[in-house]
Enzyme design. Structure first.
Site, PDB file in Angstrom:
ATOM      1  N   TYR A   1      27.613   0.659  52.173  1.00  0.00           N
ATOM      2  CA  TYR A   1      27.721  -0.788  52.460  1.00  0.00           C
ATOM      3  C   TYR A   1      28.753  -1.422  51.530  1.00  0.00           C
ATOM      4  CZ  TYR A   1      26.313  -5.702  53.118  1.00  0.00           C
ATOM      5  OH  TYR A   1      26.296  -7.065  53.381  1.00  0.00           O
TER       6      TYR A   1
ATOM      7  N   SER B   1      30.900  -9.619  50.881  1.00  0.00           N
ATOM      8  CA  SER B   1      29.629  -9.644  50.136  1.00  0.00           C
ATOM      9  C   SER B   1      29.951  -9.530  48.656  1.00  0.00           C
ATOM     10  CB  SER B   1      28.753  -8.461  50.531  1.00  0.00           C
ATOM     11  OG  SER B   1      27.677  -8.310  49.613  1.00  0.00           O
TER      12      SER B   1
END
Ligand code: NDP
Length: 237
Positions: free
Chosen positions: A146, A132
């Protein structure tokens, strides 16, 4: 002949979202495509029906189940590790078990999956993990856990590229910015905040990410390895 003819591919977490777009694209490009899913049986069955890919129920959070699933496929040409979950929120309030489960799925599983696949992977194989842009940049509070899982993918692909390069196996990370999926709907409550960081102010379509992955696993990308491929509308620019 299409770009992935005669290739055998496994996509971990392929029932919905980005993974489903990758499965559809690989099947269209001629790969013998298999994908795993955890809970979305209906979506997985529908995708298998329309794409011709094979659906396999296997929880990436369970290491033994995951490595057995991979070993059962025999030699692969392509592994894509897409399965991932998102736990966001005030770290002082977040359930630590949910964070640990995310680390199991987002970090431990890509590591063990890549190793298990590489044991029998054909020469000139391809491993892609979906990281990501949050591995580079986390501009909101509440995203530390995350972000750590996605930063971990950067070290993973750099290291494994060194381990498997002598066999012609490439290892890369694709780092999307906002992509319109169940995890991050284009009309969700965070949309305006996310778009404020972007040069091109829209969510990507899952098929746009699948296009980058398809290049990386294809015949033209044999010298591309150990690298981070960001597709984020300038979110991290
Ligand atoms: P979705 O939630 O829409 O889909 C997730 C997919 O992963 C589903 O097919 C799901 O299957 C599968 N999955 C989740 N947990 C497991 C598990 N334990 N075992 C097997 N499969 C599992 O997510 P996205 O498509 O949005 O995200 C895909 C990847 O892209 C993730 O790694 C995510 O972190 C990353 N990403 C997404 C971005 C976005 O904006 N959407 C941005 C940057 C990165 P099932 O439903 O059957 O459990």
């Amino acid at each position: 002949m299409t770009s992935l003819s005669n290739k055998k591919a496994l996509v971990l977490g392929g029932s919905r979202g980005i993974g489903a777009a990758i499965v559809e694209r690989f099947a269209r490009e001629g790969a013998e495509t298999r994908f795993t899913y955890a809970g979305s049986t209906e979506a997985a069955t529908a995708l298998a029906g329309k794409s011709g890919a094979k659906a396999i129920q296997s929880d990436s959070g369970d290491r033994q189940a995951l490595t057995k699933t991979i070993a059962d496929q025999g030699p692969l040409d392509i592994l894509v590790v897409n399965a991932g979950v998102l736990v966001m929120g005030d770290p002082l309030e977040t359930d630590p078990d949910a964070v640990d489960r995310m680390i199991d799925i987002n970090v431990r599983s890509p590591y063990h999956a890549a190793i298990e696949a590489a044991r029998k992977m054909n020469e000139d194989g391809r491993i892609v993990v979906i990281g990501s842009v949050n591995g580079d940049r986390m501009p909101f509070p509440g995203g530390a856990a995350y972000a750590l899982t996605k930063s971990a993918m950067q070290g993973l692909v750099r290291g494994l590229a060194r381990d498997f390069g002598s066999r012609g196996i490439t290892v890369n990370a694709v780092q999307p910015g906002p992509v319109d999926t169940d995890m991050n709907p284009a009309d969700g409550p965070m949309k305006d905040a996310m778009h404020s960081f972007m040069a091109i102010k829209r969510h990507a379509a899952p098929a746009e990410v699948a296009g980058m992955v398809t290049y990386l696993v294809g015949p033209e990308a044999g010298i591309v390895t150990g690298a981070l491929h960001t597709i984020d509308g300038g979110f991290g620019a």
